[in-house]
Design a protein around this motif. Sequence first.
Motif, PDB file in Angstrom:
ATOM      1  N   GLU A   1       0.831  -1.207   0.000  1.00 34.31           N
ATOM      2  CA  GLU A   1       0.000   0.000   0.000  1.00 34.31           C
ATOM      3  C   GLU A   1       0.866   1.259   0.000  1.00 34.31           C
ATOM      4  O   GLU A   1       0.569   2.231  -0.699  1.00 34.31           O
ATOM      5  CB  GLU A   1      -0.937  -0.019   1.202  1.00 34.31           C
ATOM      6  N   ASP A   2       1.950   1.224   0.778  1.00 34.42           N
ATOM      7  CA  ASP A   2       2.885   2.356   0.773  1.00 34.42           C
ATOM      8  C   ASP A   2       3.513   2.541  -0.609  1.00 34.42           C
ATOM      9  O   ASP A   2       3.699   3.665  -1.070  1.00 34.42           O
ATOM     10  CB  ASP A   2       3.992   2.154   1.817  1.00 34.42           C
ATOM     11  N   VAL A   3       3.851   1.435  -1.268  1.00 29.82           N
ATOM     12  CA  VAL A   3       4.423   1.500  -2.618  1.00 29.82           C
ATOM     13  C   VAL A   3       3.450   2.209  -3.558  1.00 29.82           C
ATOM     14  O   VAL A   3       3.842   3.069  -4.350  1.00 29.82           O
ATOM     15  CB  VAL A   3       4.772   0.083  -3.140  1.00 29.82           C
ATOM     16  N   LEU A   4       2.164   1.863  -3.466  1.00 30.35           N
ATOM     17  CA  LEU A   4       1.175   2.502  -4.336  1.00 30.35           C
ATOM     18  C   LEU A   4       1.034   3.987  -4.046  1.00 30.35           C
ATOM     19  O   LEU A   4       0.916   4.800  -4.966  1.00 30.35           O
ATOM     20  CB  LEU A   4      -0.177   1.803  -4.218  1.00 30.35           C
ATOM     21  N   GLN A   5       1.056   4.352  -2.776  1.00 29.35           N
ATOM     22  CA  GLN A   5       1.002   5.773  -2.428  1.00 29.35           C
ATOM     23  C   GLN A   5       2.194   6.508  -3.059  1.00 29.35           C
ATOM     24  O   GLN A   5       2.026   7.562  -3.658  1.00 29.35           O
ATOM     25  CB  GLN A   5       1.015   5.950  -0.901  1.00 29.35           C
ATOM     26  N   GLU A   6       3.379   5.924  -2.918  1.00 26.59           N
ATOM     27  CA  GLU A   6       4.575   6.541  -3.493  1.00 26.59           C
ATOM     28  C   GLU A   6       4.477   6.626  -5.017  1.00 26.59           C
ATOM     29  O   GLU A   6       4.880   7.622  -5.622  1.00 26.59           O
ATOM     30  CB  GLU A   6       5.818   5.740  -3.105  1.00 26.59           C
ATOM     31  N   CYS A   7       3.953   5.575  -5.632  1.00 28.98           N
ATOM     32  CA  CYS A   7       3.820   5.527  -7.082  1.00 28.98           C
ATOM     33  C   CYS A   7       2.923   6.653  -7.591  1.00 28.98           C
ATOM     34  O   CYS A   7       3.281   7.379  -8.525  1.00 28.98           O
ATOM     35  CB  CYS A   7       3.266   4.171  -7.518  1.00 28.98           C
ATOM     36  N   PHE A   8       1.759   6.824  -6.971  1.00 29.82           N
ATOM     37  CA  PHE A   8       0.836   7.832  -7.457  1.00 29.82           C
ATOM     38  C   PHE A   8       1.271   9.245  -7.103  1.00 29.82           C
ATOM     39  O   PHE A   8       0.979  10.191  -7.833  1.00 29.82           O
ATOM     40  CB  PHE A   8      -0.595   7.526  -7.009  1.00 29.82           C
ATOM     41  N   LEU A   9       2.003   9.389  -6.021  1.00 26.35           N
ATOM     42  CA  LEU A   9       2.588  10.685  -5.725  1.00 26.35           C
ATOM     43  C   LEU A   9       3.644  11.018  -6.787  1.00 26.35           C
ATOM     44  O   LEU A   9       3.705  12.143  -7.298  1.00 26.35           O
ATOM     45  CB  LEU A   9       3.211  10.694  -4.322  1.00 26.35           C
ATOM     46  N   ALA A  10       4.454  10.031  -7.142  1.00 23.99           N
ATOM     47  CA  ALA A  10       5.463  10.229  -8.200  1.00 23.99           C
ATOM     48  C   ALA A  10       4.788  10.530  -9.537  1.00 23.99           C
ATOM     49  O   ALA A  10       5.271  11.369 -10.313  1.00 23.99           O
ATOM     50  CB  ALA A  10       6.357   8.992  -8.313  1.00 23.99           C
ATOM     51  N   LEU A  11       3.666   9.876  -9.818  1.00 27.46           N
ATOM     52  CA  LEU A  11       2.935  10.135 -11.052  1.00 27.46           C
ATOM     53  C   LEU A  11       2.411  11.564 -11.074  1.00 27.46           C
ATOM     54  O   LEU A  11       2.506  12.255 -12.090  1.00 27.46           O
ATOM     55  CB  LEU A  11       1.779   9.143 -11.218  1.00 27.46           C
TER      56      LEU A  11
END
Length: 196
Positions: A62-72
């Motif tokens: 879940e943290d990975v996804l948060q980081e991914c969409f913040l990076a996006l």
Amino acid sequence: MAGLSNPISLFRTAAQSAPGVEAVSSQDTAALQAEVLALFDDLRDRLLRYSLSFGIARHDAEDVLQECFLALFRHLQAGRSRENLSGWAFRTTHNLSLKRRASVHAEYRAAVPEETAQIQVCDDGPGPEEHVLFSERQERLRAVVRALPETDQMCLRLRADGMRYREIAGTLGISLGSVAASLARSFERLQRMDAR
């Protein structure tokens, strides 16, 4: 970042503090937020499954996804390419999951003695015979998948998640022919295992 929630508050913070990004109007920021949220809603479950396939805990995925969409969001805010954003999100999830898995494994090895790490927990199955047959088949399947090279494993996981060959090639940074060959090898090995 506890739990996988709507990342709108992260976007607001990013919009205010993104280094090297010119001031963006609040209307443009709102449009970016809406675009990224639509992608988040569309890809969240698939990306979460993909991240979990790296063997990391759910909260880490879940943290990975948060980081991914913040990076996006930051990627789009900086005016970078909008081509194949779902592939971009899978590739970013792939890289972040690998990093998270490496850091979690390093922490685990430092914290857990080797004898404790080898303890296995029994699974409560429906019935003894069914459980044994199912477990044996699953273990053979896992062994076949573990024996595949890492690229073949990733191709197989992405294909199982419904991605097309071209999307897999873009996500993993390999040629379309390599994806086709990888999947053909993987399917052949799985069929041989199933024939036994």
